[in-house]
Design a protein around this motif. Structure first.
Motif, PDB file in Angstrom:
ATOM      1  N   TYR A  78       0.833  -1.199   0.000  1.00  0.00           N
ATOM      2  CA  TYR A  78       0.000   0.000   0.000  1.00  0.00           C
ATOM      3  C   TYR A  78       0.871   1.254   0.000  1.00  0.00           C
ATOM      4  N   GLU A 132       3.981   1.595  -0.928  1.00  0.00           N
ATOM      5  CA  GLU A 132       4.746   1.763  -2.171  1.00  0.00           C
ATOM      6  C   GLU A 132       3.854   2.269  -3.302  1.00  0.00           C
ATOM      7  N   ARG A 133       2.632   1.767  -3.373  1.00  0.00           N
ATOM      8  CA  ARG A 133       1.716   2.275  -4.408  1.00  0.00           C
ATOM      9  C   ARG A 133       1.445   3.759  -4.197  1.00  0.00           C
ATOM     10  N   ARG A 166       4.568   5.695  -5.219  1.00  0.00           N
ATOM     11  CA  ARG A 166       4.732   5.707  -6.677  1.00  0.00           C
ATOM     12  C   ARG A 166       3.760   6.679  -7.336  1.00  0.00           C
ATOM     13  N   ASN A 167       2.545   6.748  -6.816  1.00  0.00           N
ATOM     14  CA  ASN A 167       1.522   7.599  -7.429  1.00  0.00           C
ATOM     15  C   ASN A 167       1.621   9.058  -7.017  1.00  0.00           C
ATOM     16  N   GLY A 184       5.733  -0.684 -10.149  1.00  0.00           N
ATOM     17  CA  GLY A 184       5.768  -1.291  -8.818  1.00  0.00           C
ATOM     18  C   GLY A 184       6.539  -2.591  -8.855  1.00  0.00           C
ATOM     19  N   GLY A 224       3.058  -6.805  -7.510  1.00  0.00           N
ATOM     20  CA  GLY A 224       2.159  -5.793  -6.941  1.00  0.00           C
ATOM     21  C   GLY A 224       2.144  -5.883  -5.425  1.00  0.00           C
TER      22      GLY A 224
END
Length: 321
Positions: A9, A11-12, A15-16, A310, A314
């Motif tokens: 979570y 890392e997402r 990244r975003n 990612g 995932g």
């Protein structure tokens, strides 16, 4: 909450949301990358509270809640707290620096104008220098006495660059971070007032170049941190700093551009800076590629895709370094 899912979570989210920092974070080995993503995710939540539309008293309460979480992260069934608690167990992350970050955001709620650069530096140290010291806890260094001060300085350099980049946006939101004594020095003190405005012209250009030179000196000092880090950590820190240093160079070359809106580098150029950092080349410097994007387009396009994707599944499976 499951640690692997919590890291995924964070890392997402990183990244975003971390449009500049993720280019550097991606250069780290997986355990460090995920730990730094957890730090970023917590810091992002703090920033979002400060910049959000909640009533002032609600913001203060929410920041208090975030501060309370730092007392016992493992007690909260929240993905960011779960990941950060695990990261702090694995690395000597100075969580007290997150307290300083919250202090800085609270300063934004109470005071958005500074009389001197020294006063502004206190704010920059809270909101950005603290992040540098948090990152250093994950990077590690060969000189634990000197490195924190250099990480702090590098963070301040990034924040001053942020302030120059966001002059128009901040003013539109009723905030002026540039010190009043500096505005007065260049005959722009009226812009410090609520009804004032920054306008293009020689005086504004001179002001931006004056502050830009301060930031450049801070970068020169802070980048002395890189030789104290291992190769991958130096590449990561160098890429993050290099993107902002390159941006600073462009702002100083054409100061009035910041009055048209927030400035940023294209993705291919951020990827090029990351490649330079990984190769041990000076970061933030203009390269032959910068002037002729087509010469590097194929390389940086594939590099950018790699840096911004990612993990393959995932999810994350922590097996140590």
């Amino acid at each position: 909450m499951d640690v692997d899912a919590s890291y995924a979570y964070c890392e997402r989210l990183t990244r975003n949301q971390a449009r500049n920092f993720y280019y550097g974070i991606r250069l780290l080995p997986e355990p460090k990358r995920l730990a730094l993503s957890a730090v970023y995710a917590f810091a992002r939540e703090v920033d979002d509270i400060g910049d959000g539309d909640l009533p002032l008293e609600t913001k203060v309460a929410e920041l208090g809640r975030m501060r309370a979480q730092l007392e016992d992260l493992a007690a909260y069934r929240d993905p960011v707290c779960t990941a950060l608690a695990d990261a702090a167990h694995r690395y000597p992350i100075p969580l007290s620096a997150l307290d300083e970050l919250i202090d800085g955001v609270e300063m934004d709620l109470k005071e958005t104008q500074y009389q001197t650069f020294e006063e502004l530096t206190v704010y920059c140290r809270c909101v950005a220098g603290a992040v540098g010291r948090l990152s250093l806890g994950i990077f590690g260094s060969t000189d634990p006495e000197r490195a924190p001060e250099l990480a702090d300085t590098l963070g301040i350099a990034l924040q001053v660059t942020n302030i120059l980049r966001d002059i128009k946006e901040d003013k539109d939101n009723g905030r002026v971070y540039l010190p009043r004594e500096d505005l007065a020095k260049f005959g722009l003190e009226d812009a410090w007032e609520p009804e004032g405005a920054f306008v293009p012209g020689a005086a504004f250009d001179d002001l931006v170049r004056f502050e830009g030179e301060r930031a450049r000196r801070l970068f020169d000092e802070g980048l002395r941190l890189l030789p104290l880090l291992d190769r991958r950590s130096a590449a990561s820190a160098g890429a993050m700093a290099g993107i902002y240093r390159r941006l600073l160079t462009r702002i100083v070359a054409e100061p009035s551009v910041v009055l048209t809106g927030r400035q940023s580098l294209p993705g291919w150029e951020k990827a090029e800076i990351a490649v330079r950092g990984l190769s041990g080349l000076p970061v933030g410097e203009r390269s032959a590629f910068t002037a002729v994007p087509q010469n590097v387009a194929r390389v940086t396009r594939s590099t950018e895709k790699f840096l911004m994707r990612g993990t393959r599944s995932g999810e994350k499976h922590f097996k140590g370094e």
